[in-house]
Design an enzyme around this catalytic site. Structure first.
Site, PDB file in Angstrom:
ATOM      1  N   LYS A 192     -16.927 197.104  50.143  1.00 31.75           N
ATOM      2  CA  LYS A 192     -17.021 195.789  50.789  1.00 31.75           C
ATOM      3  C   LYS A 192     -18.464 195.529  51.205  1.00 31.75           C
ATOM      4  CE  LYS A 192     -16.737 194.406  54.979  1.00 31.75           C
ATOM      5  NZ  LYS A 192     -17.806 193.393  54.952  1.00 31.75           N
ATOM      6  N   GLY A 244     -24.724 200.295  59.065  1.00 32.53           N
ATOM      7  CA  GLY A 244     -24.683 199.071  59.870  1.00 32.53           C
ATOM      8  C   GLY A 244     -24.998 199.396  61.315  1.00 32.53           C
ATOM      9  N   SER A 245     -24.491 198.559  62.198  1.00 31.87           N
ATOM     10  CA  SER A 245     -24.858 198.682  63.606  1.00 31.87           C
ATOM     11  C   SER A 245     -24.139 199.859  64.276  1.00 31.87           C
ATOM     12  CB  SER A 245     -24.507 197.390  64.337  1.00 31.87           C
ATOM     13  OG  SER A 245     -23.120 197.165  64.264  1.00 31.87           O
ATOM     14  N   THR A 246     -24.738 200.344  65.340  1.00 32.30           N
ATOM     15  CA  THR A 246     -24.142 201.445  66.094  1.00 32.30           C
ATOM     16  C   THR A 246     -22.825 200.996  66.735  1.00 32.30           C
ATOM     17  OG1 THR A 246     -26.261 202.499  66.447  1.00 32.30           O
ATOM     18  CG2 THR A 246     -24.547 203.032  68.034  1.00 32.30           C
ATOM     19  N   GLY A 249     -20.281 201.160  64.151  1.00 28.62           N
ATOM     20  CA  GLY A 249     -20.077 202.587  63.857  1.00 28.62           C
ATOM     21  C   GLY A 249     -19.093 203.215  64.835  1.00 28.62           C
ATOM     22  N   GLU A 266     -24.524 205.666  58.853  1.00 23.44           N
ATOM     23  CA  GLU A 266     -25.973 205.469  59.006  1.00 23.44           C
ATOM     24  C   GLU A 266     -26.149 204.238  59.872  1.00 23.44           C
ATOM     25  OE1 GLU A 266     -29.453 204.059  58.738  1.00 23.44           O
ATOM     26  OE2 GLU A 266     -29.298 204.001  56.535  1.00 23.44           O
ATOM     27  N   CYS A 300     -33.725 199.912  58.571  1.00 19.91           N
ATOM     28  CA  CYS A 300     -33.276 200.850  59.632  1.00 19.91           C
ATOM     29  C   CYS A 300     -34.408 201.767  60.078  1.00 19.91           C
ATOM     30  CB  CYS A 300     -32.124 201.732  59.171  1.00 19.91           C
ATOM     31  SG  CYS A 300     -31.062 200.997  57.970  1.00 19.91           S
ATOM     32  N   GLU A 400     -32.859 198.343  68.765  1.00 21.80           N
ATOM     33  CA  GLU A 400     -33.274 197.989  67.409  1.00 21.80           C
ATOM     34  C   GLU A 400     -33.617 196.505  67.378  1.00 21.80           C
ATOM     35  OE1 GLU A 400     -30.203 198.545  64.349  1.00 21.80           O
ATOM     36  OE2 GLU A 400     -31.760 199.631  63.258  1.00 21.80           O
TER      37      GLU A 400
HETATM   38  P1  ADP Z   1     -25.039 193.665  61.859  1.00 21.45           P
HETATM   39  O1  ADP Z   1     -24.685 193.783  63.317  1.00 21.45           O
HETATM   40  O2  ADP Z   1     -26.375 194.173  61.540  1.00 21.45           O
HETATM   41  O3  ADP Z   1     -24.688 192.342  61.248  1.00 21.45           O
HETATM   42  P2  ADP Z   1     -22.659 195.070  61.270  1.00 21.45           P
HETATM   43  O4  ADP Z   1     -22.634 196.487  61.672  1.00 21.45           O
HETATM   44  O5  ADP Z   1     -21.930 194.070  62.083  1.00 21.45           O
HETATM   45  O6  ADP Z   1     -24.165 194.688  61.082  1.00 21.45           O
HETATM   46  O7  ADP Z   1     -22.133 194.913  59.774  1.00 21.45           O
HETATM   47  C1  ADP Z   1     -22.321 195.862  58.754  1.00 21.45           C
HETATM   48  C2  ADP Z   1     -21.123 195.844  57.850  1.00 21.45           C
HETATM   49  O8  ADP Z   1     -19.960 196.216  58.599  1.00 21.45           O
HETATM   50  C3  ADP Z   1     -20.772 194.499  57.238  1.00 21.45           C
HETATM   51  O9  ADP Z   1     -20.277 194.723  55.927  1.00 21.45           O
HETATM   52  C4  ADP Z   1     -19.682 193.978  58.152  1.00 21.45           C
HETATM   53  O10 ADP Z   1     -18.830 193.034  57.549  1.00 21.45           O
HETATM   54  C5  ADP Z   1     -18.933 195.252  58.455  1.00 21.45           C
HETATM   55  N1  ADP Z   1     -18.152 195.240  59.705  1.00 21.45           N
HETATM   56  C6  ADP Z   1     -18.331 194.496  60.806  1.00 21.45           C
HETATM   57  N2  ADP Z   1     -17.418 194.812  61.760  1.00 21.45           N
HETATM   58  C7  ADP Z   1     -16.635 195.796  61.232  1.00 21.45           C
HETATM   59  C8  ADP Z   1     -15.519 196.555  61.714  1.00 21.45           C
HETATM   60  N3  ADP Z   1     -15.042 196.387  62.926  1.00 21.45           N
HETATM   61  N4  ADP Z   1     -14.991 197.506  60.891  1.00 21.45           N
HETATM   62  C9  ADP Z   1     -15.490 197.721  59.664  1.00 21.45           C
HETATM   63  N5  ADP Z   1     -16.530 197.021  59.146  1.00 21.45           N
HETATM   64  C10 ADP Z   1     -17.099 196.078  59.913  1.00 21.45           C
END
Ligand code: ADP
Length: 497
Positions: A192, A244-246, A249, A266, A300, A400
């Protein structure tokens, strides 16, 4: 009504200007949800296409296809050298379509063509080539067991179905750096991409199909966090690899606990740049500036807090201001552009709010410091920004930023700077600048981060393990370490009497 009856089938994934499809079990299917997300060019707000939000039924179908593909003769019994040839053919396919992929990445993500072509597309091909080489080298061991009646051997076997969730800063490159090791080790995938930047991932999936990837091995669905959650909670998925974001994560750790999925995470970073008093400013300023402005700071590992020795701080700031001020900002498709827009207006507001809060708390913007108007107003542009008078109490020094911002702090001695650098929630990467080799090694040894660089900022290579400590995540991607992340060790005993 089942999924197939609900959706019409087409033979392509990416539909520019219209609604793109999902790849499920070797077929491109129209999303049930219709157009849930818009793909927008961040340089000018232009509409590029629409994306669906995968429903539970579609994620189920994708997971089911990936599970079935694990054991098919076409994939489960594919020989290592055949798999190597397939990964190599995917790299060839990426290179054959490099011009189209780079342009698409620039349109959708905003990065200048020199970044999309030189880093994203070229890097994606390199990841498939590097891991193609590993397919024939996944050896086990014959441990020295203290038994006369039995012996054993170990093998590295696939983890199973991998859910790969990617972010919007380097959509194509990060998809490739997860897909290549996942496939080299015999797994199957549900992928995804981020809802903001799905286009090159869909095009990559088409290229991978054309290269001969067997049916069901790669499944691609689009959508936002809700779709991501369907993947991370799904009991048919054995492993999740997320960049993606912490904050997300942490959610993934909780969501994946049901069937105890394997996780690679990561997450955020807050890379420090330590500029020692003996650093060669003629050499290092350009490297620091290039790093801060690369992909508009949406990296990152981007240097985003600067510790400059107090004896050279004035000169460092003056030179950084001059070089940062000469960066050409604009639409990444235009010739000579060094820095494009941020990926979205929403993200631009976040970067600006972080800068404004630093200014309210006493920092000064020597350069930049507010969003760009005039011809730039139609896009989410933020100017290179140099902040002085920054302290660690400010969010800009702790969190960040993911924007082209250089917060400058000064330091007096080594012990002090190491303590300040290590006092961070994050531990992804850092750079040290010095002409004294002993000092370089000494400081590198004391920095608590997954990657430390002395007199350089580069550090991404398919052969180099990448990942962080503490809130920067779990595990390593790339290099031989990625093979461990995508395999389980299996021990087989053989009776000898
Ligand atoms: P940013 O805050 O930098 O936009 P995110 O961590 O929100 O980055 O997004 C990174 C990825 O994780 C994207 O593909 C987003 O759709 C997906 N994402 C966002 N929320 C969730 C979640 N709760 N569970 C799984 N994937 C998610």
């Amino acid at each position: 009504m089942n999924l197939v009856e609900q959706s019409s089938q087409t033979d392509r994934g990416l539909v520019l200007g219209g609604l793109s499809n999902f790849l499920i079990d070797g077929q491109w299917r129209e999303p049930i949800s219709g157009s849930a997300h818009e793909a927008i060019n961040p340089a000018n707000g232009e509409h590029l296409g629409n994306l669906g939000e995968a429903t539970a039924a579609e994620v189920d179908a994708a997971v089911g296809a990936a599970r079935r593909a694990l054991d098919t003769p076409a994939w489960g019994q594919m020989l290592p050298n055949e798999r190597a040839r397939l990964l190599w053919a995917i790299a060839d396919g990426i290179e054959a379509n490099a011009a189209e992929l780079s342009r698409l990445e620039t349109l959708d993500q905003g990065q200048p063509l020199r970044v999309s072509a030189g880093m994203s597309v070229a890097g994606a091909a390199e990841h498939f080539r590097y891991f193609a080489g590993w397919c024939t080298k996944l050896d086990g061991r014959v441990p020295s067991v203290s038994r006369r009646d039995a012996m054993l051997y170990t093998q590295r076997v696939p983890v199973g179905v991998c859910g790969l969730i990617t972010p919007w800063n380097f959509p194509l490159l990060i998809a490739a750096w997860k897909l290549a090791p996942a496939l080299a080790t015999g797994n199957t995938v549900v992928l995804k991409p981020a809802e903001q930047t799905s286009l090159t991932t869909l095009r990559l999936a088409e290229i991978m199909e054309e290269a001969g990837l067997p049916q069901g091995v790669l499944n691609v669905v689009t959508g936002a966090g809700a779709t991501g959650r369907l993947i991370t909670e799904h009991s048919g998925i054995d492993k999740v690899s997320f960049t993606g974001s912490t904050a997300v994560g942490r959610e993934i750790v909780r969501a994946s606990s049901g069937n105890l999925k394997r996780l690679s995470l990561e997450l955020g970073g807050k890379a420090a740049s330590i500029v020692c008093e003996d650093a060669d400013l003629d050499k290092i300023i350009a490297k620091n500036i290039a790093n801060v402005t690369n992909n508009s700071g949406q990296v990152c590992g981007a240097l985003s807090r600067f510790y400059v020795h107090e004896s050279i701080a004035d000169e460092f700031i003056a030179r950084a201001q001059e070089q940062l001020g000469s960066i050409s900002v604009g639409n990444g498709l235009d010739e000579g552009i060094q820095m494009g827009p941020l990926n979205s207006f929403e993200h631009m507001e976040r970067v600006d709010e972080m800068v404004q809060s630093a200014l309210r708390e006493g920092a000064s913007a020597v350069l930049g410091g507010s969003r760009m108007g005039g011809d730039f107003a139609a896009g989410s542009f933020y100017p290179p920004t140099l902040l002085t008078g920054v302290t660690e109490q400010m969010a800009v020094a702790r969190d960040e930023i993911f924007g082209p911002v250089m917060p400058i702090m000064t330091y007096t001695d080594e012990d002090e700077v190491i303590a300040r650098v290590n006092d961070s929630e994050y531990g992804l990467s850092a750079s040290v600048w010095t002409e004294n080799l002993a000092r370089g090694h000494r400081l590198a040894a004391r920095i608590s981060a997954g990657a430390v660089r002395v007199n350089t900022v580069s550090g991404l290579d398919p052969a180099a393990p990448w990942g962080g400590m503490r809130a920067s995540g779990w595990g390593r991607e790339m290099g031989a370490e990625a093979l461990e992340a995508y395999t389980e060790v299996k021990a087989t005993w053989i009776g000898l009497d």
